[in-house]
Design a protein around this motif. Structure first.
Motif, PDB file in Angstrom:
ATOM      1  N   PHE A 198       3.129  -3.308 -15.082  1.00  0.00           N
ATOM      2  CA  PHE A 198       3.560  -4.125 -13.940  1.00  0.00           C
ATOM      3  C   PHE A 198       4.866  -3.558 -13.381  1.00  0.00           C
ATOM      4  O   PHE A 198       5.914  -4.190 -13.399  1.00  0.00           O
ATOM      5  CB  PHE A 198       3.765  -5.570 -14.397  1.00  0.00           C
ATOM      6  CG  PHE A 198       3.840  -6.579 -13.271  1.00  0.00           C
ATOM      7  CD1 PHE A 198       2.728  -6.837 -12.476  1.00  0.00           C
ATOM      8  CD2 PHE A 198       5.007  -7.281 -13.029  1.00  0.00           C
ATOM      9  CE1 PHE A 198       2.790  -7.779 -11.457  1.00  0.00           C
ATOM     10  CE2 PHE A 198       5.087  -8.222 -12.009  1.00  0.00           C
ATOM     11  CZ  PHE A 198       3.972  -8.468 -11.223  1.00  0.00           C
ATOM     12  N   PRO A 199       4.792  -2.310 -12.866  1.00  0.00           N
ATOM     13  CA  PRO A 199       6.008  -1.648 -12.393  1.00  0.00           C
ATOM     14  C   PRO A 199       6.489  -2.183 -11.044  1.00  0.00           C
ATOM     15  O   PRO A 199       5.741  -2.836 -10.309  1.00  0.00           O
ATOM     16  CB  PRO A 199       5.562  -0.190 -12.252  1.00  0.00           C
ATOM     17  CG  PRO A 199       4.109  -0.299 -11.898  1.00  0.00           C
ATOM     18  CD  PRO A 199       3.593  -1.468 -12.686  1.00  0.00           C
ATOM     19  N   GLN A 200       7.747  -1.908 -10.742  1.00  0.00           N
ATOM     20  CA  GLN A 200       8.274  -2.190  -9.407  1.00  0.00           C
ATOM     21  C   GLN A 200       7.550  -1.298  -8.398  1.00  0.00           C
ATOM     22  O   GLN A 200       7.245  -0.143  -8.692  1.00  0.00           O
ATOM     23  CB  GLN A 200       9.772  -1.886  -9.362  1.00  0.00           C
ATOM     24  CG  GLN A 200      10.625  -2.856 -10.156  1.00  0.00           C
ATOM     25  CD  GLN A 200      10.756  -4.212  -9.484  1.00  0.00           C
ATOM     26  OE1 GLN A 200      10.731  -4.314  -8.257  1.00  0.00           O
ATOM     27  NE2 GLN A 200      10.892  -5.257 -10.279  1.00  0.00           N
ATOM     28  N   ILE A 201       7.269  -1.840  -7.223  1.00  0.00           N
ATOM     29  CA  ILE A 201       6.603  -1.087  -6.166  1.00  0.00           C
ATOM     30  C   ILE A 201       7.639  -0.730  -5.104  1.00  0.00           C
ATOM     31  O   ILE A 201       8.413  -1.581  -4.679  1.00  0.00           O
ATOM     32  CB  ILE A 201       5.459  -1.907  -5.536  1.00  0.00           C
ATOM     33  CG1 ILE A 201       4.488  -2.407  -6.621  1.00  0.00           C
ATOM     34  CG2 ILE A 201       4.724  -1.081  -4.483  1.00  0.00           C
ATOM     35  CD1 ILE A 201       3.817  -1.311  -7.424  1.00  0.00           C
ATOM     36  N   SER A 202       7.631   0.505  -4.670  1.00  0.00           N
ATOM     37  CA  SER A 202       8.609   0.956  -3.678  1.00  0.00           C
ATOM     38  C   SER A 202       8.117   0.697  -2.253  1.00  0.00           C
ATOM     39  O   SER A 202       6.910   0.523  -2.012  1.00  0.00           O
ATOM     40  CB  SER A 202       8.881   2.451  -3.848  1.00  0.00           C
ATOM     41  OG  SER A 202       7.739   3.204  -3.488  1.00  0.00           O
ATOM     42  N   ASP A 203       9.062   0.723  -1.317  1.00  0.00           N
ATOM     43  CA  ASP A 203       8.696   0.595   0.093  1.00  0.00           C
ATOM     44  C   ASP A 203       7.775   1.745   0.513  1.00  0.00           C
ATOM     45  O   ASP A 203       6.858   1.556   1.318  1.00  0.00           O
ATOM     46  CB  ASP A 203       9.949   0.619   0.971  1.00  0.00           C
ATOM     47  CG  ASP A 203      10.682  -0.718   0.961  1.00  0.00           C
ATOM     48  OD1 ASP A 203      10.059  -1.731   0.623  1.00  0.00           O
ATOM     49  OD2 ASP A 203      11.879  -0.738   1.296  1.00  0.00           O
ATOM     50  N   GLU A 204       8.021   2.923  -0.044  1.00  0.00           N
ATOM     51  CA  GLU A 204       7.211   4.098   0.298  1.00  0.00           C
ATOM     52  C   GLU A 204       5.748   3.889  -0.108  1.00  0.00           C
ATOM     53  O   GLU A 204       4.824   4.263   0.635  1.00  0.00           O
ATOM     54  CB  GLU A 204       7.787   5.347  -0.380  1.00  0.00           C
ATOM     55  CG  GLU A 204       9.109   5.833   0.186  1.00  0.00           C
ATOM     56  CD  GLU A 204      10.283   4.911  -0.110  1.00  0.00           C
ATOM     57  OE1 GLU A 204      11.215   4.879   0.706  1.00  0.00           O
ATOM     58  OE2 GLU A 204      10.249   4.228  -1.162  1.00  0.00           O
ATOM     59  N   GLU A 205       5.526   3.279  -1.270  1.00  0.00           N
ATOM     60  CA  GLU A 205       4.153   2.991  -1.711  1.00  0.00           C
ATOM     61  C   GLU A 205       3.487   1.993  -0.777  1.00  0.00           C
ATOM     62  O   GLU A 205       2.310   2.140  -0.438  1.00  0.00           O
ATOM     63  CB  GLU A 205       4.174   2.446  -3.146  1.00  0.00           C
ATOM     64  CG  GLU A 205       4.519   3.463  -4.206  1.00  0.00           C
ATOM     65  CD  GLU A 205       4.634   2.832  -5.583  1.00  0.00           C
ATOM     66  OE1 GLU A 205       3.610   2.764  -6.289  1.00  0.00           O
ATOM     67  OE2 GLU A 205       5.744   2.404  -5.944  1.00  0.00           O
ATOM     68  N   VAL A 206       4.232   0.971  -0.390  1.00  0.00           N
ATOM     69  CA  VAL A 206       3.694  -0.047   0.524  1.00  0.00           C
ATOM     70  C   VAL A 206       3.276   0.586   1.848  1.00  0.00           C
ATOM     71  O   VAL A 206       2.165   0.368   2.339  1.00  0.00           O
ATOM     72  CB  VAL A 206       4.748  -1.165   0.768  1.00  0.00           C
ATOM     73  CG1 VAL A 206       4.290  -2.086   1.902  1.00  0.00           C
ATOM     74  CG2 VAL A 206       4.978  -1.962  -0.498  1.00  0.00           C
ATOM     75  N   ILE A 207       4.165   1.381   2.408  1.00  0.00           N
ATOM     76  CA  ILE A 207       3.890   2.031   3.703  1.00  0.00           C
ATOM     77  C   ILE A 207       2.702   2.969   3.598  1.00  0.00           C
ATOM     78  O   ILE A 207       1.848   3.022   4.498  1.00  0.00           O
ATOM     79  CB  ILE A 207       5.147   2.783   4.193  1.00  0.00           C
ATOM     80  CG1 ILE A 207       6.252   1.767   4.527  1.00  0.00           C
ATOM     81  CG2 ILE A 207       4.833   3.638   5.416  1.00  0.00           C
ATOM     82  CD1 ILE A 207       7.621   2.375   4.686  1.00  0.00           C
ATOM     83  N   SER A 208       2.611   3.697   2.495  1.00  0.00           N
ATOM     84  CA  SER A 208       1.491   4.622   2.279  1.00  0.00           C
ATOM     85  C   SER A 208       0.153   3.896   2.245  1.00  0.00           C
ATOM     86  O   SER A 208      -0.832   4.339   2.849  1.00  0.00           O
ATOM     87  CB  SER A 208       1.713   5.390   0.970  1.00  0.00           C
ATOM     88  OG  SER A 208       0.605   6.208   0.672  1.00  0.00           O
ATOM     89  N   ILE A 209       0.117   2.757   1.560  1.00  0.00           N
ATOM     90  CA  ILE A 209      -1.120   1.976   1.468  1.00  0.00           C
ATOM     91  C   ILE A 209      -1.512   1.420   2.836  1.00  0.00           C
ATOM     92  O   ILE A 209      -2.683   1.472   3.240  1.00  0.00           O
ATOM     93  CB  ILE A 209      -0.971   0.829   0.441  1.00  0.00           C
ATOM     94  CG1 ILE A 209      -0.901   1.407  -0.983  1.00  0.00           C
ATOM     95  CG2 ILE A 209      -2.138  -0.155   0.548  1.00  0.00           C
ATOM     96  CD1 ILE A 209      -0.493   0.394  -2.033  1.00  0.00           C
TER      97      ILE A 209
END
Length: 218
Positions: A198-209
């Motif tokens: 259950f890792p922290q999710i970065s803004d970059e991951e959100v934008i990529s998705i």
């Protein structure tokens, strides 16, 4: 001993998609993910059901000296939901609440522009909005999201989450048209207890998705 149900958010999303199967290829449906973790869950949901992805950013107001204890939340349009009992018991000042509200409004606008490019939403008249998060404990951020989506005139509002606290489930069943979940039982201490990873999710991951799902829909 904690009950682990999912390897990670991606697996949880795949299982949640199965529970939402009736919405597959539904042209009126749109998923509104609650960043950041909810976006990872929503990725699998959108890919499996072939419905579009958007995000709805609501921010929790934490108690003084304990940011993790939710005493309210702010929606994208600046409306505030407050846990009046918690505010009374903790003797939270009005000035603290007002300062937190403004801070959260600024955070929300910044994130919306980063994730969506705009904080302006179109009307949802005639549409089914499926609000997806990675788990719901007290539910304040999701309640704020629900209020905001209702304000966009959605015909139906569905809340979907892999896990939801039992008391919160009862509340949401009276707030929305449908609640879809995999697990709701005690003991429920925190959303992360049900995930192996259950890792922290970065803004970059959100934008990529978001870009990935949007690209597939075009």
């Amino acid at each position: 001993m904690r009950k682990v149900l999912f390897e990670d958010r991606k697996e949880a999303g795949k299982k949640l998609a199965q529970a939402l199967l009736k919405y597959k290829n539904d042209k009126s449906a749109v998923v509104f993910a609650v960043p950041r973790g909810g976006v990872v869950v929503a990725e699998a949901v959108c890919e499996y059901l072939q419905i579009p992805l958007d995000v709805v950013v609501a921010r929790k107001i934490g108690a003084p000296f304990n940011e993790e204890l939710a005493i309210g939340a702010v929606s994208p349009d600046g409306d505030v939901i407050i846990n009046e009992e918690a505010v009374r018991v903790l003797k939270v000042s009005e000035s603290y609440l007002m300062a937190q509200k403004q801070n959260k409004i600024n955070e929300i606008k910044e994130r919306l522009k980063k994730y969506r490019g705009s904080d302006v939403y179109e009307s949802l008249e005639g549409r089914t909005a499926i609000i997806v998060d990675d788990g719901i404990a007290t539910g304040y951020t999701v309640k704020a999201a629900v209020d905001f989506i209702r304000g966009l005139n959605a015909e139906r509002v569905v809340v979907a989450s892999p896990v939801i606290a039992p008391d919160t489930l009862v509340e949401f069943e009276g707030l929305v048209d449908e609640v879809v979940y995999i697990y709701s039982d005690e003991p429920f201490y925190a959303v992360g207890q049900f995930y192996k990873f259950f890792p922290q999710i970065s803004d970059e991951e959100v934008i990529s998705i978001i870009k990935k799902i949007k690209g597939k829909g075009e």
